[in-house]
Enzyme design. Structure first.
Site, mmCIF file in Angstrom:
data_model
loop_
_atom_site.group_PDB
_atom_site.id
_atom_site.type_symbol
_atom_site.label_atom_id
_atom_site.label_comp_id
_atom_site.label_asym_id
_atom_site.label_seq_id
_atom_site.Cartn_x
_atom_site.Cartn_y
_atom_site.Cartn_z
ATOM 1 N N ASP A 101 0.818 -1.205 0.000
ATOM 2 C CA ASP A 101 0.000 0.000 0.000
ATOM 3 C C ASP A 101 0.857 1.262 0.000
ATOM 4 O O ASP A 101 0.359 2.352 -0.285
ATOM 5 C CB ASP A 101 -0.932 0.011 1.210
ATOM 6 C CG ASP A 101 -0.171 0.013 2.531
ATOM 7 O OD1 ASP A 101 0.765 -0.803 2.692
ATOM 8 O OD2 ASP A 101 -0.510 0.825 3.420
ATOM 9 N N TYR A 126 11.274 3.650 -0.167
ATOM 10 C CA TYR A 126 10.776 2.273 -0.167
ATOM 11 C C TYR A 126 9.581 2.130 -1.101
ATOM 12 O O TYR A 126 9.524 1.226 -1.942
ATOM 13 C CB TYR A 126 10.390 1.864 1.254
ATOM 14 C CG TYR A 126 9.543 0.615 1.324
ATOM 15 C CD1 TYR A 126 10.098 -0.643 1.135
ATOM 16 C CD2 TYR A 126 8.166 0.694 1.584
ATOM 17 C CE1 TYR A 126 9.306 -1.797 1.191
ATOM 18 C CE2 TYR A 126 7.383 -0.440 1.646
ATOM 19 C CZ TYR A 126 7.949 -1.684 1.450
ATOM 20 O OH TYR A 126 7.171 -2.807 1.499
#
Length: 288
Positions: A101, A126
């Site tokens: 997500d 990330y």
């Protein structure tokens, strides 16, 4: 059918392997056997196993460290996945790859669950590396399957090096320490057993492309912690704080709830509510 699983010893991999056995032979792979940080060795490793399906549960997931060392995250989550997808395409193997997500977050006013067609917008190194990995996996073959999930926890992480959020909360509470948990990040922490079940169902239906697979409903991390303690019969000192107060190196999405509506179109049941999943996890860990 032969299915290779990279990261088989992790939380998700340990739940996936026994379930994947319904399709045939499952070959668990460790980092020593295939290292995504060494893309030059990936093709030989894949061709040695020659699976029909390759499931990648491995990832660089040190979210905060990636801010100061983005090249480490890119090496595994981007370059490594691209090399893996290319190697799988070379032997006509289907790649199943897990994402996050955290490819969302740039929309600061979002309040409706994200669908697979919504434009991503990561706010961390990330998240950017994981998004690039998605693109690489999907570009290599339309048959490949990319699954976005969120906040994974499973019993095999209950005593491991990294553990998981549930175990961290229970451990700190057991030590009698006060807890301060972020209350301005809304998402859906998900039980690896449920993610594994949905993954197997998607494979059984020959699904390809991008899917969101998370438990139902949503919560903040503070609400998740409060429910962990409620279901465990614990009453530690628990205080809600903001992301700014927590002061993590990497930004997190303020809202990253994922819609699972696409699963219905492929006759795959959506995973149960997160509160029910948590209850099942706590029961499983007690009976482990």
């Amino acid at each position: 059918m032969k299915i290779a699983v990279l990261g088989a010893a992790g939380q998700l991999g340990r739940d996936l392997c026994p379930r994947l056995a319904v399709f045939g032979e499952v070959v668990p792979l460790s980092r020593a056997e295939l290292d995504l940080e060494r893309p030059e060795s990936i093709r030989a490793a894949v061709e040695s196993v020659r699976p029909d399906v390759f499931v990648n549960c491995a990832a660089y997931n040190l979210v905060d460290k990636a801010e100061s060392a983005p090249e480490a995250a890119r090496a595994v989550n981007d370059t490594g996945v691209e090399a893996l997808a290319t190697a799988c395409a070379g032997i006509w193997a289907k790649l199943v790859h897990f994402s996050t997500d955290y490819v969302f977050g740039a929309d600061a006013v979002r309040s409706a669950p994200y669908t697979e067609t919504d434009p991503p917008g990561p706010v961390s190194a990330y998240g950017e590396s994981k998004l690039r990995g998605e693109h690489a996996a999907l570009a290599a073959s339309a048959n490949n399957l990319v699954i976005r999930t969120c906040g994974l926890y499973g019993v095999w992480g209950s005593g491991g090096k990294g553990g998981n959020f549930v175990e961290t909360m229970l451990r700190v509470a057991g030590q009698g320490k006060p807890l301060r948990v972020v209350a301005d990040q809304r998402c859906t922490p998900s039980y690896t057993a449920d993610i594994a079940d949905a993954t197997v169902a998607l494979l059984g239906r020959g699904a390809g492309g991008l899917f969101h697979v998370v438990n139902g409903g949503d919560c903040t991390w503070y609400e998740f912690a409060a429910e962990i303690f409620r279901q465990s019969g614990l009453t530690p000192s628990l205080t809600p704080i903001t992301s700014a107060e927590f002061g993590a190196a990497a930004r997190r999405p303020p809202y990253s709830v994922l819609s699972t509506a696409k699963l219905f179109a492929h006759d795959v049941p959506a995973p149960r509510l997160w509160t029910d999943a948590l209850a099942a996890y706590l029961l499983e860990r007690r009976n482990r």
